[in-house]
Design a protein around this motif. Structure first.
Motif, mmCIF file in Angstrom:
data_model
loop_
_atom_site.group_PDB
_atom_site.id
_atom_site.type_symbol
_atom_site.label_atom_id
_atom_site.label_comp_id
_atom_site.label_asym_id
_atom_site.label_seq_id
_atom_site.Cartn_x
_atom_site.Cartn_y
_atom_site.Cartn_z
ATOM 1 N N GLY A 109 -37.774 -53.454 4.725
ATOM 2 C CA GLY A 109 -37.848 -54.007 3.150
ATOM 3 C C GLY A 109 -38.541 -53.392 2.230
ATOM 4 O O GLY A 109 -38.881 -54.143 1.151
ATOM 5 N N HIS A 110 -38.783 -52.012 2.328
ATOM 6 C CA HIS A 110 -39.601 -51.487 1.435
ATOM 7 C C HIS A 110 -38.839 -51.427 0.127
ATOM 8 O O HIS A 110 -39.452 -50.978 -0.949
ATOM 9 N N THR A 111 -37.594 -51.298 0.187
ATOM 10 C CA THR A 111 -36.738 -51.330 -1.268
ATOM 11 C C THR A 111 -36.696 -52.558 -2.020
ATOM 12 O O THR A 111 -36.267 -52.648 -3.032
ATOM 13 N N GLY A 112 -37.171 -53.765 -1.596
ATOM 14 C CA GLY A 112 -37.247 -55.059 -2.080
ATOM 15 C C GLY A 112 -38.475 -55.120 -2.990
ATOM 16 O O GLY A 112 -39.483 -54.262 -3.179
ATOM 17 N N PHE A 113 -38.573 -56.368 -3.732
ATOM 18 C CA PHE A 113 -39.613 -56.582 -4.302
ATOM 19 C C PHE A 113 -41.032 -56.674 -3.837
ATOM 20 O O PHE A 113 -41.950 -55.758 -4.075
ATOM 21 N N LEU A 123 -32.306 -51.232 3.520
ATOM 22 C CA LEU A 123 -30.971 -50.859 2.681
ATOM 23 C C LEU A 123 -31.468 -50.322 1.291
ATOM 24 O O LEU A 123 -32.381 -50.280 0.909
ATOM 25 N N ASP A 124 -30.331 -49.846 0.522
ATOM 26 C CA ASP A 124 -30.662 -49.615 -0.824
ATOM 27 C C ASP A 124 -31.225 -50.487 -1.536
ATOM 28 O O ASP A 124 -30.778 -51.742 -1.162
ATOM 29 N N PRO A 125 -31.702 -50.311 -2.577
ATOM 30 C CA PRO A 125 -31.907 -51.488 -3.642
ATOM 31 C C PRO A 125 -31.099 -52.322 -4.180
ATOM 32 O O PRO A 125 -29.851 -51.749 -3.989
ATOM 33 N N THR A 140 -37.123 -48.189 -7.507
ATOM 34 C CA THR A 140 -36.929 -47.015 -8.477
ATOM 35 C C THR A 140 -37.828 -46.774 -9.649
ATOM 36 O O THR A 140 -38.409 -46.061 -9.971
ATOM 37 N N VAL A 141 -38.165 -48.063 -10.301
ATOM 38 C CA VAL A 141 -38.755 -48.076 -11.752
ATOM 39 C C VAL A 141 -40.383 -47.536 -11.079
ATOM 40 O O VAL A 141 -40.835 -46.892 -12.177
ATOM 41 N N ALA A 142 -41.014 -48.255 -10.115
ATOM 42 C CA ALA A 142 -42.119 -47.827 -9.606
ATOM 43 C C ALA A 142 -42.221 -46.482 -8.836
ATOM 44 O O ALA A 142 -43.361 -46.060 -8.233
ATOM 45 N N ASP A 143 -41.016 -45.719 -8.783
ATOM 46 C CA ASP A 143 -41.289 -44.475 -8.011
ATOM 47 C C ASP A 143 -41.951 -44.744 -6.469
ATOM 48 O O ASP A 143 -42.885 -44.017 -5.910
ATOM 49 N N VAL A 144 -41.436 -45.943 -5.651
ATOM 50 C CA VAL A 144 -42.006 -46.102 -4.373
ATOM 51 C C VAL A 144 -41.822 -44.975 -3.408
ATOM 52 O O VAL A 144 -42.485 -44.840 -2.757
ATOM 53 N N GLY A 145 -40.537 -44.394 -3.565
ATOM 54 C CA GLY A 145 -40.234 -43.430 -2.559
ATOM 55 C C GLY A 145 -41.001 -42.326 -2.371
ATOM 56 O O GLY A 145 -40.946 -41.806 -1.578
ATOM 57 N N ASN A 146 -41.807 -42.165 -3.493
ATOM 58 C CA ASN A 146 -42.706 -40.921 -3.394
ATOM 59 C C ASN A 146 -44.133 -41.365 -2.618
ATOM 60 O O ASN A 146 -44.929 -40.393 -2.402
ATOM 61 N N VAL A 147 -44.274 -42.224 -2.340
ATOM 62 C CA VAL A 147 -45.421 -42.625 -1.492
ATOM 63 C C VAL A 147 -45.223 -42.909 -0.065
ATOM 64 O O VAL A 147 -46.117 -43.383 0.795
ATOM 65 N N LEU A 148 -44.174 -42.831 0.433
ATOM 66 C CA LEU A 148 -43.995 -42.953 2.039
ATOM 67 C C LEU A 148 -42.575 -42.254 2.494
ATOM 68 O O LEU A 148 -41.974 -41.523 1.843
ATOM 69 N N ASP A 149 -42.546 -42.362 3.717
ATOM 70 C CA ASP A 149 -41.041 -41.775 4.507
ATOM 71 C C ASP A 149 -40.105 -42.710 4.316
ATOM 72 O O ASP A 149 -40.160 -43.794 4.834
ATOM 73 N N ASP A 150 -39.125 -42.660 3.221
ATOM 74 C CA ASP A 150 -38.149 -43.213 2.970
ATOM 75 C C ASP A 150 -36.756 -43.264 3.918
ATOM 76 O O ASP A 150 -36.043 -42.171 3.965
ATOM 77 N N VAL A 157 -45.335 -45.603 -17.656
ATOM 78 C CA VAL A 157 -45.062 -45.090 -16.137
ATOM 79 C C VAL A 157 -45.449 -46.250 -15.423
ATOM 80 O O VAL A 157 -46.699 -46.538 -15.117
ATOM 81 N N MET A 158 -44.502 -46.715 -14.685
ATOM 82 C CA MET A 158 -44.803 -48.161 -13.897
ATOM 83 C C MET A 158 -45.308 -47.789 -12.518
ATOM 84 O O MET A 158 -46.137 -49.207 -12.067
ATOM 85 N N GLN A 159 -45.265 -46.672 -12.119
ATOM 86 C CA GLN A 159 -46.150 -46.609 -10.863
ATOM 87 C C GLN A 159 -47.685 -46.741 -11.028
ATOM 88 O O GLN A 159 -48.351 -47.467 -10.332
ATOM 89 N N ASP A 160 -48.118 -46.094 -12.015
ATOM 90 C CA ASP A 160 -49.555 -46.226 -12.605
ATOM 91 C C ASP A 160 -49.833 -47.360 -12.987
ATOM 92 O O ASP A 160 -50.806 -48.084 -12.718
#
Length: 374
Positions: free
Chosen positions: A24-28, A49-51, A59-69, A349-352
Motif C-alpha cells: 500500500g505504499h502508493t496510498g495516503f 497498485l498504481d495510485p 507522485t506529488v511527494a516523489d515517494v518512488g525515489n525513496v524505495l524499491d517500487d 517541493v512536497m517531498q521536502d
C-alpha cells in the motif's frame, strides 16, 4: 505514561538498515510511512497498485525515489510471494486495502477479495519468507460491531460490521488471529516464529490525501475549485487524528514485535483522547475557517448508504504497553493539514515539505520523552 520510556533515538537505531516490506505504499498512509521509514534509514520495498487518484501523495511527494517500487495486486498470491521472498524483509507492514465504506457497497466482492484474501495471501507469503520477524497488519476502527454507544471500543470488544468494508476488516482481524495462533506461535514446530499484531486506527487526516469520497479530500477539492462542498451526516462523530500519530504507533508496535515480546502480538487501537472525537460539521467548519478565501460547506440532503454515526476508540493498551501517546490535538493537526495543501498549491517541493512535517513531529516526540507530557 506507559511502561516503556525509551528515547526516540532507540527507534531511529532500530530502523537503520532494516529491510522493510510495505504494502500500500502508493496510498495516503502508505506514502507517509514510506517516507518516514526512509528518513530513518530503512531499506523499503513497496508493493501496491498504481495510485488511485490524480493528484496523489505518491507522485506529488516523489515517494518512488525513496524505495524499491513494485506494482502488484495483493490478490495475486504468486506475485506477492515472489516480491516478499526475493526481498528477504525483516519487518512487514500491511496497509494495502480497499479502504472506503461507500465503495464497498458498490463492489462488495472486490472489497472482500482484497481485504480478506489479500491479507491471507500476505500472511501465507510471510510463511515462505524465513527472514521475517515482525508483521503489522493495519485494519480499522470500523472492525467493531458498532452499537452506537457513547463509550470507546476496546480491543476485546466484539468484531463485526454493518457494511462490506467494515465486516471485511473484521474478517481480516480474524485471519490474522488464526495465522498467529496456527502458524506464528512460539509453540509451532513447523514454522519460524513471526510476531504478528494488528493495528486499528480512527479517521486519519493529513496532507496528500486525495481519496474519493472522504471528508478532507472532498473539502480541499471544493476549496480549490471555488465550489461549496456538500457534507452528508454532519453530526457523525469520529476519532480524528493526524496521519503521523497512528504511523508512530505502527512503528513502535513493529519495534516491540521485533524485540520478541510475546504479549505484544495482539490487536492495538490507535486513536485520540476524548477531545479528538469531533462531529463532522465541526471539522468541516474549522477547515473552512482556516482555509478562508471564500471556502464553504453545505448540507447534503442525501445522506446515502448507512455509515456509523458514533465511533470512538480506547487506546489504553497502546499507551500502557507501547508508551504511545497522541501528541497533536485537533486544532494544530488541522493547521498542519491546511499548511500542507497550501504549500502544494504554491508549488513547493512536497517531498521536502513532507519530510519537514515528519521532522517537526519527531521534535514533539523528543520533547515528550524529555518531559513526559505531550
Amino acid at each position: 505514561m506507559g511502561r516503556w520510556k525509551g528515547p526516540l533515538e532507540n527507534m531511529v537505531n532500530m530502523w537503520q538498515g532494516r529491510r522493510v516490506f510495505l504494502t500500500g505504499h502508493t496510498g495516503f498512509k502508505g506514502g507517509w510511512l514510506a517516507l518516514w521509514l526512509s528518513k530513518k534509514g530503512a531499506l523499503v520495498r513497496g508493493y501496491s497498485l498504481d495510485p488511485n487518484s490524480v493528484p496523489n501523495l505518491f507522485t506529488v511527494a516523489d515517494v518512488g525515489n525513496v524505495l524499491d517500487d513494485v506494482r502488484g495486486d495483493i490478490r495475486d498470491a504468486a506475485k506477492l510471494e515472489a516480491a516478499i521472498v526475493s526481498f528477504a524483509p525483516e519487518v512487514v507492514f500491511h496497509l494495502a486495502a480497499q479502504p472506503l465504506v461507500r465503495s464497498s457497497y458498490a463492489d462488495p466482492l472486490g472489497t472482500y477479495s482484497t481485504n480478506v484474501m489479500g491479507t491471507a495471501n500476505l500472511l501465507e507469503a510471510v510463511r515462505k519468507a524465513p527472514s521475517v520477524r515482525a508483521v503489522v497488519c493495519v485494519t480499522t476502527d470500523k472492525c467493531y460491531e458498532n452499537k452506537e454507544w457513547v463509550w470507546p471500543y476496546r480491543e476485546t470488544d466484539r468484531l463485526g460490521g454493518h457494511d462490506p468494508y467494515s465486516s471485511s476488516k473484521a474478517c481480516a482481524e480474524i485471519v490474522c488471529a488464526t495465522y498467529r495462533s496456527s502458524f506464528f506461535s512460539v509453540c509451532s514446530p513447523d514454522e519460524p516464529r513471526v510476531a504478528l499484531a494488528t493495528a486499528r486506527a480512527g479517521n486519519v487526516i493529513g496532507g496528500g490525501d486525495w481519496s474519493v469520497d472522504r471528508l478532507i479530500p472532498d473539502l480541499i477539492r471544493g476549496f480549490l475549485s471555488k465550489q461549496p462542498v456538500f457534507i452528508r451526516r454532519p453530526k457523525s462523530i469520529r476519532p480524528w487524528q493526524y496521519v503521523l500519530e497512528p504511523l508512530h504507533g505502527y512503528l513502535l508496535l513493529a519495534e516491540r514485535l521485533f524485540s520478541r515480546e510475546g504479549h505484544i502480538s495482539t490487536a492495538f487501537n490507535f486513536g485520540p483522547d476524548g477531545e479528538g472525537a469531533w462531529p463532522v460539521e465541526r471539522i468541516a467548519t474549522k477547515i473552512v475557517d482556516a482555509w478562508g478565501d471564500g471556502a464553504k460547506w453545505v448540507l447534503d440532503a442525501d445522506a446515502g448508504v448507512h455509515e456509523a454515526g458514533y465511533l470512538k476508540l480506547d487506546a489504553s493498551r497502546a499507551r500502557t504497553e507501547l508508551g504511545w501517546q497522541p501528541l497533536l490535538t485537533l486544532e494544530p493537526a488541522l493547521e498542519w493539514l491546511v499548511t500542507w495543501y497550501r504549500a502544494w498549491e504554491r508549488g513547493e517541493v512536497m517531498q521536502d515539505f513532507t519530510f519537514g512535517q515528519i521532522a517537526d513531529y519527531e521534535c514533539l516526540l523528543r520533547d515528550f520523552h524529555r518531559v513526559g507530557t505531550p
